[in-house]
Enzyme design. Structure first.
Site, PDB file in Angstrom:
ATOM      1  N   GLU A  67      23.292  -5.792  17.217  1.00 15.64           N
ATOM      2  CA  GLU A  67      23.837  -4.537  16.693  1.00 15.64           C
ATOM      3  C   GLU A  67      23.217  -4.137  15.368  1.00 15.64           C
ATOM      4  OE1 GLU A  67      28.087  -2.253  16.077  1.00 15.64           O
ATOM      5  OE2 GLU A  67      28.067  -4.442  16.088  1.00 15.64           O
ATOM      6  N   ASP A 120      26.729  -9.254  19.281  1.00 17.40           N
ATOM      7  CA  ASP A 120      27.512  -8.511  18.295  1.00 17.40           C
ATOM      8  C   ASP A 120      27.940  -9.524  17.245  1.00 17.40           C
ATOM      9  OD1 ASP A 120      29.143  -6.893  16.798  1.00 17.40           O
ATOM     10  OD2 ASP A 120      30.028  -5.888  18.530  1.00 17.40           O
ATOM     11  N   HIS A 209      39.259   4.349  20.286  1.00 19.67           N
ATOM     12  CA  HIS A 209      38.500   3.512  21.204  1.00 19.67           C
ATOM     13  C   HIS A 209      38.934   3.684  22.657  1.00 19.67           C
ATOM     14  CE1 HIS A 209      37.199   0.439  17.892  1.00 19.67           C
ATOM     15  NE2 HIS A 209      36.672   1.634  17.748  1.00 19.67           N
ATOM     16  N   SER A 233      38.551  -6.102  18.917  1.00 19.78           N
ATOM     17  CA  SER A 233      37.392  -6.878  19.354  1.00 19.78           C
ATOM     18  C   SER A 233      37.515  -7.458  20.758  1.00 19.78           C
ATOM     19  CB  SER A 233      37.109  -8.026  18.368  1.00 19.78           C
ATOM     20  OG  SER A 233      37.928  -9.154  18.648  1.00 19.78           O
ATOM     21  N   LYS A 236      40.241  -9.626  23.036  1.00 16.19           N
ATOM     22  CA  LYS A 236      41.069  -9.198  24.172  1.00 16.19           C
ATOM     23  C   LYS A 236      40.611  -9.871  25.463  1.00 16.19           C
ATOM     24  CE  LYS A 236      40.346  -4.779  23.188  1.00 16.19           C
ATOM     25  NZ  LYS A 236      39.847  -4.799  21.786  1.00 16.19           N
ATOM     26  N   ARG A 250      40.333  -0.002  28.711  1.00 14.66           N
ATOM     27  CA  ARG A 250      39.597   0.772  27.699  1.00 14.66           C
ATOM     28  C   ARG A 250      39.087   2.026  28.409  1.00 14.66           C
ATOM     29  NH1 ARG A 250      36.807  -0.877  22.638  1.00 14.66           N
ATOM     30  NH2 ARG A 250      35.089   0.540  22.206  1.00 14.66           N
ATOM     31  N   ASP A 265      29.244  -5.077  23.284  1.00 12.07           N
ATOM     32  CA  ASP A 265      30.695  -5.018  23.126  1.00 12.07           C
ATOM     33  C   ASP A 265      31.449  -5.596  24.323  1.00 12.07           C
ATOM     34  OD1 ASP A 265      30.777  -3.856  20.587  1.00 12.07           O
ATOM     35  OD2 ASP A 265      30.543  -1.832  21.399  1.00 12.07           O
TER      36      ASP A 265
END
Length: 319
Positions: A67, A120, A209, A233, A236, A250, A265
């Site tokens: 990232e 990440d 998000h 983050s 989850k 999401r 991600d």
């Protein structure tokens, strides 16, 4: 093919990076503002430097898609920030130099390839700054398939020990977890349908998000009545993989209809859930695409489940 070496190197690098992040967080760092306005701290850069160094030394031909990059850090006005990063890195790698640190960070500027790593260095930077959940997320992809995934979650509660959990998965070998403080790897599995205590769902803390109202409606439609647990983050994914929740949604935010997810991600978390017996797709039931680029342009939203709920949630979403 065995991925024992990749697994071991990834675990060791993620644990070392998590130590740096914990050291930085104790000092409550100020956020640096990136061009995209999201917060980033010296921990992001230090974490990426440590992991890229480890991968470069062991797998020198593997590209790393990370990232961060060190372009801003090389500017004269960023010298103080670079020195702070160097100081934290030297706590763990004493002979590191500033030039090496920036070079290690930029090792993460690789491209998606037939075999590559995606990283990440701190997923959930806002959670990191708030003293909440965050993760160091690293995954190996070959021909679009995730082969190894490691999630270091330094703030994850651990029964009988100090906080911090490591989640690990290798394709075809199941998923495991162990305390960051040390201990044995333990196999993990997604929640069973008769475990009503953990029949709940997780979603992002940040409203931007996802579509939180729709996510809650979808969870209720498949029988989850408890309020959502909001967590920053890829932690989850670890929660679902270890059977502490049955669903993570999401869904695209109405405010950002054209947004597409970044590979870093989701890659590490996805394999951990899948190898724990769960399922991960986009909102249409399509597999997440890690073969074509940094953005998953052909996917919309992410649905993570214990597997049993998956087809039902996809059907409800598209009814």
């Amino acid at each position: 093919m065995s991925y024992d070496r990749e697994k071991q190197v990834a675990m060791e690098a993620a644990i070392l990076a998590a130590k740096l992040c914990q050291q930085v967080r104790q000092d409550i760092p100020e956020a640096i503002e990136k061009q995209d306005k999201s917060p980033v701290t010296v921990a992001d850069y230090g974490s990426q430097a440590i992991i890229c160094k480890a991968l470069k030394e062991t797998f020198p031909n593997d590209p790393i898609v990370g990232e961060e990059d060190a372009t801003e850090l090389r500017k004269p006005e960023m010298a103080d920030t670079l020195n702070k990063i160097l100081g934290y890195v030297q706590n763990l790698i004493p002979d590191a130099t500033a030039d090496q640190v920036t070079d290690w960070i930029d090792r993460g500027n690789g491209s998606v390839s037939p075999r590559y790593w995606t990283l990440d260095p701190i997923d959930g930077t806002k959670g990191f700054l708030r003293q909440d959940q965050y993760a160091v997320a690293l995954a190996l992809i070959e021909d679009g398939d995730i082969k190894v995934g490691v999630l270091a979650c330094p703030a994850m509660p651990v029964e009988g020990s100090e906080p911090g959990m490591l989640y690990i998965a290798v394709r075809g070998e199941g998923a495991q977890m162990m305390p960051l403080a040390g201990g044995e790897l333990q196999p993990i599995h997604v929640v069973s349908p008769d475990d009503t205590e953990n029949l709940r769902f997780v979603e992002s803390v940040e409203a931007a998000h996802g579509d939180q109202s729709r996510q809650n409606a979808m969870a209720q439609a498949v029988g989850i009545t408890a309020p959502s647990v909001r967590v920053d983050s890829q932690a989850k994914y670890g929660i679902v993989a270890s059977g502490k929740a049955a669903l993570y949604l999401r869904l695209p935010s109405p405010k950002y209809p054209d947004y597409r997810e970044n590979i870093w991600d989701h890659a590490a978390g996805a394999i951990v859930v899948e190898e724990a017996g769960g399922k991960v797709t986009d909102m249409y039931g399509k597999p997440l695409n890690f073969a074509d680029g940094q953005k998953m342009m052909n996917n919309r939203g992410v649905v993570v489940s214990n597997g049993i709920l998956h087809e039902k949630i996809i059907a409800v979403l598209n009814s």
